[in-house]
Scaffold this active site. Structure first.
Site, PDB file in Angstrom:
ATOM      1  N   GLY A 211      -4.188  32.392 -24.182  1.00  0.00           N
ATOM      2  CA  GLY A 211      -3.315  31.567 -25.004  1.00  0.00           C
ATOM      3  C   GLY A 211      -1.864  31.909 -24.751  1.00  0.00           C
TER       4      GLY A 211
ATOM      5  N   GLY B 279      -6.131  50.020 -20.605  1.00  0.00           N
ATOM      6  CA  GLY B 279      -4.948  49.518 -19.931  1.00  0.00           C
ATOM      7  C   GLY B 279      -3.770  49.471 -20.875  1.00  0.00           C
ATOM      8  N   ALA B 280      -2.720  50.255 -20.588  1.00  0.00           N
ATOM      9  CA  ALA B 280      -1.583  50.385 -21.499  1.00  0.00           C
ATOM     10  C   ALA B 280      -0.328  49.730 -20.935  1.00  0.00           C
ATOM     11  CB  ALA B 280      -1.322  51.856 -21.803  1.00  0.00           C
ATOM     12  N   GLY B 281      -0.509  48.605 -20.235  1.00  0.00           N
ATOM     13  CA  GLY B 281       0.640  47.795 -19.868  1.00  0.00           C
ATOM     14  C   GLY B 281       1.160  47.069 -21.089  1.00  0.00           C
TER      15      GLY B 281
ATOM     16  N   VAL C  11       2.965  43.163 -12.453  1.00  0.00           N
ATOM     17  CA  VAL C  11       2.271  42.178 -11.631  1.00  0.00           C
ATOM     18  C   VAL C  11       2.563  40.758 -12.094  1.00  0.00           C
ATOM     19  CG1 VAL C  11       0.012  41.358 -10.862  1.00  0.00           C
ATOM     20  CG2 VAL C  11       0.430  43.810 -11.104  1.00  0.00           C
TER      21      VAL C  11
ATOM     22  N   LYS D 288      -5.839  37.357 -16.483  1.00  0.00           N
ATOM     23  CA  LYS D 288      -5.788  35.927 -16.175  1.00  0.00           C
ATOM     24  C   LYS D 288      -5.643  35.764 -14.673  1.00  0.00           C
ATOM     25  CE  LYS D 288      -3.713  34.797 -20.651  1.00  0.00           C
ATOM     26  NZ  LYS D 288      -2.557  34.224 -21.375  1.00  0.00           N
TER      27      LYS D 288
ATOM     28  N   LYS E 103      -2.197  28.557 -15.096  1.00  0.00           N
ATOM     29  CA  LYS E 103      -0.845  28.458 -15.667  1.00  0.00           C
ATOM     30  C   LYS E 103       0.102  29.447 -15.009  1.00  0.00           C
ATOM     31  CE  LYS E 103      -0.738  32.390 -18.155  1.00  0.00           C
ATOM     32  NZ  LYS E 103       0.339  33.375 -18.391  1.00  0.00           N
TER      33      LYS E 103
ATOM     34  N   ALA F  10       3.676  39.222 -24.463  1.00  0.00           N
ATOM     35  CA  ALA F  10       3.428  40.505 -25.116  1.00  0.00           C
ATOM     36  C   ALA F  10       4.589  40.957 -26.001  1.00  0.00           C
ATOM     37  CB  ALA F  10       3.120  41.566 -24.061  1.00  0.00           C
TER      38      ALA F  10
ATOM     39  N   SER G 180       8.236  35.451 -19.251  1.00  0.00           N
ATOM     40  CA  SER G 180       7.107  35.246 -18.349  1.00  0.00           C
ATOM     41  C   SER G 180       7.422  35.844 -16.983  1.00  0.00           C
ATOM     42  CB  SER G 180       6.813  33.750 -18.206  1.00  0.00           C
ATOM     43  OG  SER G 180       5.993  33.493 -17.078  1.00  0.00           O
TER      44      SER G 180
END
Length: 334
Positions: free
Chosen positions: A137, A9-11, A281, A107, A192, A141, A255
Site C-alpha cells: 500500500g 530487517g531493520a531498514g 535499494v 515489493k 509501481k 516509511a 520515494s
C-alpha cells in the site's frame, strides 16, 4: 495472534512496521543484520541509520542474533530487499517456528525465477501458500514512523491469518484492510516501483503534471494487464495496493524509486543516483527487468516498463523516452 512478532530487517520500512506493531500493543522483536544497529536501537530507542529522530516504543526489542529473534515467534515479518529474500530466508529456514505466519514486506519480482515474493517464501520455507501474507500500500516509511495517518492492505489466502495480523498492527494512525488477492497485491507493489522510476525520470527532464499523470495512469493500465494475465482481481488495482501505492511512490520525494529516476533525468549516472538514495535499494531498478520478462512470457505489453529497463540496463538515451512512449501507434483507451 499467538506469540511474539519478529521483524527480520531493520531498514526504514522494517523499523517503521516494527514501531507500528509495538504501538498496537504487540510484543515485537526487530532483527538487524549489523550488531551496532541493534545495539543502537536498544541503547537510544532510535534507528539512527534509517529513521533518525524517530523514538521507538519500549515494547520493541532488538537483536542481531537471528536464532534469538525467531525463537517463539508466532509471526515472522520479512523486511529485506526483494532480490536478497531468497538467500536470507535460506539462512533462516531451520530457525523458523513451525506454523508461523510468514509476512513479506518486499515489493518486487525475483530475477531469474520471475517469482513473486510470496512464491519465493513458499519455495524456500516449504510452507503452504495460505501460510504466507503480504503487506502493501502507500507505505512511505518516514511518514508512518512519524505517525501520519495512512492505510495499507494485508493479503493472504487464509482470511483468518490476515485478520489476526490486521488486529496486531491497527493503531490510531495505521489502518490495515484485508484481501485474499495475493497476486494482485504483490504485482501492484512491484510494478509501481518501475512506474515511480519513470515519473522521476520525467520530472528530472523537466516535464510537468500532465506527463506525470499520463505515466501513472498508463502505468496502472499495464500493471492491470499483467495482473489479469496472472489471475489477479482487477479491483485490487483500484485500491490501496494498486492506485494508492502508485500515487504515493510516483508523487513523493520520499520515494527512493522516484528520487533515483529524477537523478537520472537530470543527467546523473546510475552510480550517482544510487548514492543519492543513501545507498538504500531502489527496487524498481532490478525489478524492471524481471517484470519485463514476466510480461513477455505472458504476452503482455508493458511499454513503460520496457523503456525503464532500457534506460537502466541498455544505455538507452533518456531524452528519447517521451518520444518512444508518445510515438506508439494510437488506439482506443480500452
Amino acid at each position: 495472534m499467538a506469540g511474539k512478532i519478529t521483524v527480520m530487517g531493520a531498514g526504514s520500512w522494517g523499523t517503521a512496521f516494527a514501531k507500528v506493531l509495538a504501538d498496537a500493543g504487540t510484543e515485537v522483536v526487530l532483527w538487524a543484520r549489523r550488531r551496532d544497529v541493534a545495539d543502537g536501537i536498544a541503547e537510544t530507542r532510535q534507528n539512527r541509520d534509517y529513521l533518525p529522530g524517530v523514538v521507538l516504543p519500549a515494547p520493541l526489542t532488538s537483536t542481531s542474533d537471528p536464532r534469538l529473534a525467531l525463537d517463539g515467534a508466532g509471526t515472522v515479518v520479512l523486511a529485506v530487499p526483494s532480490q536478497t529474500l531468497r538467500n536470507n530466508l535460506t539462512a533462516w529456514r531451520a530457525l523458523l517456528p513451525r506454523g508461523a505466519t510468514l509476512v513479506s514486506l518486499a515489493k518486487g519480482v525475483e530475477l531469474g525465477t520471475l517469482k513473486r515474493m510470496s512464491e519465493v517464501v513458499v519455495d524456500v520455507a516449504g510452507v503452504p501458500d495460505d501460510q504466507v501474507a503480504v503487506v502493501s500500500g502507500p507505505n512511505l516509511a518516514k511518514e508512518i514512523a512519524e505517525e501520519q495517518p495512512t492505510a495499507t492492505v494485508i493479503a493472504c489466502r487464509d482470511h483468518d491469518r490476515a485478520v489476526a495480523l490486521q488486529q496486531a498492527c491497527t493503531t490510531g494512525y495505521f489502518r490495515p484492510y484485508t484481501i485474499t488477492d495475493v497476486v494482485g497485491c504483490e504485482l501492484g507493489g512491484a510494478c509501481k516501483n518501475v512506474i515511480a522510476l519513470s515519473c522521476g525520470m520525467a520530472d528530472g527532464l523537466g516535464f510537468g503534471a500532465n506527463t506525470l499523470a499520463t505515466l501513472m495512469t498508463r502505468g496502472l493500465a499495464e500493471t492491470s494487464r499483467l495482473g489479469a494475465a496472472l489471475g489477479a482481481d482487477p479491483m485490487t488495482f483500484a485500491g490501496l495496493a494498486g492506485l494508492g501505492d502508485l500515487v504515493a511512490s510516483c508523487s513523493s520525494p520520499l520515494s527512493r524509486n522516484r528520487t533515483f529516476g529524477a537523478r537520472l533525468g537530470r543527467g546523473e549516472t546510475m552510480a550517482q543516483a544510487q548514492a543519492a538514495v543513501g545507498g538504500q535499494v531502489a527496487e524498481g531498478v532490478k525489478s524492471c527487468s524481471s517484470i519485463r520478462e514476466l510480461a513477455m512470457r505472458h504476452g503482455v505489453e508493458m511499454p513503460i516498463t520496457e523503456v525503464v529497463h532500457r534506460v537502466c540496463h541498455d544505455g538507452f538515451d533518456l531524452t528519447e523516452m517521451a518520444g518512444q512512449l508518445i510515438g506508439r501507434k494510437t488506439r482506443p483507451e480500452r
